[in-house]
Design a protein around this motif. Structure first.
Motif, PDB file in Angstrom:
ATOM      1  N   ILE A   1       0.837  -1.212   0.000  1.00  0.00           N
ATOM      2  CA  ILE A   1       0.000   0.000   0.000  1.00  0.00           C
ATOM      3  C   ILE A   1       0.870   1.261   0.000  1.00  0.00           C
ATOM      4  O   ILE A   1       0.501   2.266  -0.582  1.00  0.00           O
ATOM      5  CB  ILE A   1      -1.071   0.037   1.128  1.00  0.00           C
ATOM      6  N   SER A   2       2.065   1.180   0.575  1.00  0.00           N
ATOM      7  CA  SER A   2       2.954   2.348   0.542  1.00  0.00           C
ATOM      8  C   SER A   2       3.380   2.639  -0.895  1.00  0.00           C
ATOM      9  O   SER A   2       3.397   3.792  -1.331  1.00  0.00           O
ATOM     10  CB  SER A   2       4.194   2.126   1.408  1.00  0.00           C
ATOM     11  N   GLN A   3       3.678   1.561  -1.653  1.00  0.00           N
ATOM     12  CA  GLN A   3       4.066   1.757  -3.061  1.00  0.00           C
ATOM     13  C   GLN A   3       2.903   2.329  -3.870  1.00  0.00           C
ATOM     14  O   GLN A   3       3.062   3.232  -4.690  1.00  0.00           O
ATOM     15  CB  GLN A   3       4.492   0.427  -3.682  1.00  0.00           C
ATOM     16  N   ALA A   4       1.695   1.798  -3.613  1.00  0.00           N
ATOM     17  CA  ALA A   4       0.511   2.262  -4.362  1.00  0.00           C
ATOM     18  C   ALA A   4       0.269   3.748  -4.115  1.00  0.00           C
ATOM     19  O   ALA A   4      -0.063   4.506  -5.028  1.00  0.00           O
ATOM     20  CB  ALA A   4      -0.715   1.439  -3.948  1.00  0.00           C
ATOM     21  N   ILE A   5       0.501   4.165  -2.877  1.00  0.00           N
ATOM     22  CA  ILE A   5       0.229   5.564  -2.518  1.00  0.00           C
ATOM     23  C   ILE A   5       1.240   6.501  -3.173  1.00  0.00           C
ATOM     24  O   ILE A   5       0.889   7.587  -3.619  1.00  0.00           O
ATOM     25  CB  ILE A   5       0.271   5.702  -0.967  1.00  0.00           C
ATOM     26  N   VAL A   6       2.483   6.041  -3.252  1.00  0.00           N
ATOM     27  CA  VAL A   6       3.508   6.882  -3.892  1.00  0.00           C
ATOM     28  C   VAL A   6       3.167   7.062  -5.374  1.00  0.00           C
ATOM     29  O   VAL A   6       3.354   8.132  -5.954  1.00  0.00           O
ATOM     30  CB  VAL A   6       4.921   6.280  -3.688  1.00  0.00           C
ATOM     31  N   GLN A   7       2.601   6.013  -5.993  1.00  0.00           N
ATOM     32  CA  GLN A   7       2.191   6.149  -7.406  1.00  0.00           C
ATOM     33  C   GLN A   7       1.009   7.105  -7.533  1.00  0.00           C
ATOM     34  O   GLN A   7       0.910   7.879  -8.476  1.00  0.00           O
ATOM     35  CB  GLN A   7       1.805   4.784  -7.967  1.00  0.00           C
ATOM     36  N   GLU A   8       0.098   7.043  -6.565  1.00  0.00           N
ATOM     37  CA  GLU A   8      -1.077   7.925  -6.628  1.00  0.00           C
ATOM     38  C   GLU A   8      -0.684   9.386  -6.402  1.00  0.00           C
ATOM     39  O   GLU A   8      -1.255  10.293  -6.999  1.00  0.00           O
ATOM     40  CB  GLU A   8      -2.095   7.480  -5.565  1.00  0.00           C
ATOM     41  N   TYR A   9       0.298   9.580  -5.519  1.00  0.00           N
ATOM     42  CA  TYR A   9       0.760  10.956  -5.236  1.00  0.00           C
ATOM     43  C   TYR A   9       2.251  11.060  -5.531  1.00  0.00           C
ATOM     44  O   TYR A   9       3.082  11.048  -4.619  1.00  0.00           O
ATOM     45  CB  TYR A   9       0.523  11.292  -3.755  1.00  0.00           C
ATOM     46  N   PRO A  10       2.639  11.155  -6.842  1.00  0.00           N
ATOM     47  CA  PRO A  10       4.075  11.276  -7.146  1.00  0.00           C
ATOM     48  C   PRO A  10       4.643  12.573  -6.567  1.00  0.00           C
ATOM     49  O   PRO A  10       3.899  13.536  -6.336  1.00  0.00           O
ATOM     50  CB  PRO A  10       4.106  11.292  -8.685  1.00  0.00           C
ATOM     51  N   GLY A  11       5.935  12.565  -6.327  1.00  0.00           N
ATOM     52  CA  GLY A  11       6.588  13.704  -5.680  1.00  0.00           C
ATOM     53  C   GLY A  11       6.411  15.021  -6.419  1.00  0.00           C
ATOM     54  O   GLY A  11       6.405  16.085  -5.825  1.00  0.00           O
ATOM     55  N   ASP A  12       6.256  14.929  -7.786  1.00  0.00           N
ATOM     56  CA  ASP A  12       6.160  16.178  -8.555  1.00  0.00           C
ATOM     57  C   ASP A  12       4.704  16.565  -8.852  1.00  0.00           C
ATOM     58  O   ASP A  12       4.444  17.391  -9.725  1.00  0.00           O
ATOM     59  CB  ASP A  12       6.956  16.054  -9.863  1.00  0.00           C
ATOM     60  N   LEU A  13       3.778  15.970  -8.124  1.00  0.00           N
ATOM     61  CA  LEU A  13       2.344  16.253  -8.370  1.00  0.00           C
ATOM     62  C   LEU A  13       2.042  17.743  -8.153  1.00  0.00           C
ATOM     63  O   LEU A  13       2.458  18.328  -7.144  1.00  0.00           O
ATOM     64  CB  LEU A  13       1.498  15.409  -7.398  1.00  0.00           C
ATOM     65  N   GLU A  14       1.341  18.342  -9.106  1.00  0.00           N
ATOM     66  CA  GLU A  14       0.911  19.750  -8.964  1.00  0.00           C
ATOM     67  C   GLU A  14      -0.320  19.770  -8.079  1.00  0.00           C
ATOM     68  O   GLU A  14      -1.312  19.100  -8.383  1.00  0.00           O
ATOM     69  CB  GLU A  14       0.521  20.306 -10.343  1.00  0.00           C
ATOM     70  N   LEU A  15      -0.291  20.503  -7.004  1.00  0.00           N
ATOM     71  CA  LEU A  15      -1.450  20.554  -6.114  1.00  0.00           C
ATOM     72  C   LEU A  15      -2.215  21.845  -6.335  1.00  0.00           C
ATOM     73  O   LEU A  15      -1.620  22.885  -6.634  1.00  0.00           O
ATOM     74  CB  LEU A  15      -1.001  20.478  -4.650  1.00  0.00           C
ATOM     75  N   SER A  16      -3.534  21.764  -6.212  1.00  0.00           N
ATOM     76  CA  SER A  16      -4.311  23.004  -6.311  1.00  0.00           C
ATOM     77  C   SER A  16      -5.350  23.011  -5.188  1.00  0.00           C
ATOM     78  O   SER A  16      -5.614  21.978  -4.562  1.00  0.00           O
ATOM     79  CB  SER A  16      -4.992  23.097  -7.673  1.00  0.00           C
TER      80      SER A  16
END
Ligand code: SF4
Length: 424
Positions: free
Chosen positions: A225-240
């Motif tokens: 689940i930790s791996q799945a979450i990192v894919q869902e929220y990649p480090g370079d995700l643009e947040l708004s």
């Protein structure tokens, strides 16, 4: 039972810098032994205490009550606080002569199986600013305090529940807590992303069933689940920023107001006039229109709407502070079970996740009170000290109406929205 090991935070420094903040903020209840010990110190014969001034106050109105607390001076500070901001008992008789509560602060000790997880209260400005020696290099001093706090005949308490319905044994519970803490370790990823990852990760824990997921299978599950979450929220995700639901906004303002108070629960429950004024301010927080009721002198009467504008990205120092805050609270088990109103892991983390928008809302209020529309590191530091004073200590946060407020915010997905709304 073998002596418990101390699980100390590895990323936190602390030493007391004698700011006297805690001596001005806390009411110190004392045991019968402590009362007797202080009586033997003969403060009635000491010139520093005005003649006739009692050093204890009875708690409660019942004539048979034998609960006492230390008296306060007119400015609200502890009766033993001197003009230099030092404790008179400490200066005259040494630290062990003080009430145990004063010796323990700002540490907090929580059972972790047979061991003791050590957390800290960020209501102390030196904890917030990470001042002093590394806490993990102070184990000898901390153990002396722990030895006084722990009952002589101690049994390992049951582990906190994982969810309302499920429990794991201590080893597996500590694995889950350890995996959650790791989500805050990456200093390369923005804190906001790490917090959103942790929230989504805990939601997956809530949706899973653990009857057959124990031991090694649990390790595998947590890693997946930790791996799945990192894919869902990649480090370079643009947040708004996503607007919060209307009901979510009301629930959040009531929660943030509770964190922004200066008073203790005991004070809040005193007197009809006080209760009426609290009721009126709760009504204003529900409506969220006009000026925010001034919950303490620190804040100016500014419009609710001014806190809803974008304040831009978090200062990088504040990013580091929040990462440290979440790691200390999680590793110190300071959000669930015995430390936190006996609340299970998942629900406890929702409370902890909400600390971020609550602190940011208070920080904005401080900035706007000073005529600014951008945040400074000091605003966030001060807001954290104000809010964390209550975390796990004000009984209202463990009450059914407050818990249901947090559950509603989680069900409506508003926690996620609140994090970006007040974090950007
Ligand atoms: S608030 Fe912290 S630094 Fe200030 S006197 Fe208390 S323990 Fe020391």
């Amino acid at each position: 039972m073998p002596a418990p090991q101390l699980k100390l935070p590895t990323i936190q420094n602390w030493n007391c810098h004698s700011c006297a903040g805690c001596c001005r903020q806390h009411e110190i209840e004392i045991t019968t032994e402590e009362k007797e010990r202080i009586e033997k110190q003969r403060w009635d014969q000491d010139e520093s205490i005005p003649t006739g001034q009692p050093v204890f106050v009875k708690i409660g109105l019942s004539p048979v009550s034998n609960r006492y607390r230390l008296a306060h001076q007119e400015d609200g500070s502890c009766i033993f606080l001197d003009e230099k901001g030092l404790c008179r008992i400490h200066a005259k008789f040494g630290e062990p002569a003080k009430p145990l509560a004063c010796q323990v602060y700002p540490y907090a000790f929580h059972p972790a199986g047979n061991d003791i997880a050590v957390s800290l209260r960020f209501s102390c400005p030196s904890v917030v600013s990470n001042l002093g020696k590394r806490v993990d290099q102070q184990s000898t001093e901390i153990r002396k305090i722990v030895d006084q706090v722990l009952p002589k005949r101690r049994k390992t308490p049951p582990p906190p529940r994982l969810t309302a319905k499920e429990s794991l044994g201590w080893p597996d519970t500590l694995k889950v807590v350890g995996s959650l803490s790791q989500l805050f370790q990456s200093s390369e990823t923005r804190f906001l992303i790490n917090l959103l990852r942790a929230l989504a990760w805990v939601e997956l824990i809530e949706q899973s069933r653990f009857e057959t997921i124990r031991g090694e299978r649990l390790d595998e599950f947590l890693s997946l689940i930790s791996q799945a979450i990192v894919q869902e929220y990649p480090g370079d995700l643009e947040l708004s920023r996503t607007p919060i639901s209307r009901l979510g906004g009301i629930q959040f303002r009531l929660l943030a107001a509770q964190y922004a108070r200066k008073d203790t629960y005991a004070e809040a429950s005193r007197g009809l006039i006080r209760r009426l004024s609290l009721f009126r301010s709760a009504l204003k927080f529900t409506l969220g229109k006009g000026n925010i009721p001034c919950l303490q002198d620190r804040f100016a009467a500014v419009p609710f709407s001014q806190l809803e504008e974008s304040f831009g990205a978090l200062p990088s120092e504040s990013e580091k502070l929040f990462a440290r805050y979440y790691r200390v609270k999680i590793q110190g088990l300071h959000f669930l079970g015995a430390a936190y109103y006996d609340i299970p892991f998942v629900e406890g983390f929702y409370h902890l996740a909400l600390m971020f928008p609550a602190i940011m809302w208070i920080a904005r209020w401080i900035a706007v009170s000073e005529g600014r529309s951008t945040l400074q590191v000091e605003d966030v530091n001060e807001a954290m000290a104000i809010a964390d004073h209550h975390h796990g200590y004000s009984p209202v946060f463990g009450m059914p109406h407050f818990r249901s407020r947090v559950r509603n915010l989680s069900r409506s997905q508003d926690i996620k929205k609140l994090i970006t709304w007040y974090g950007l």
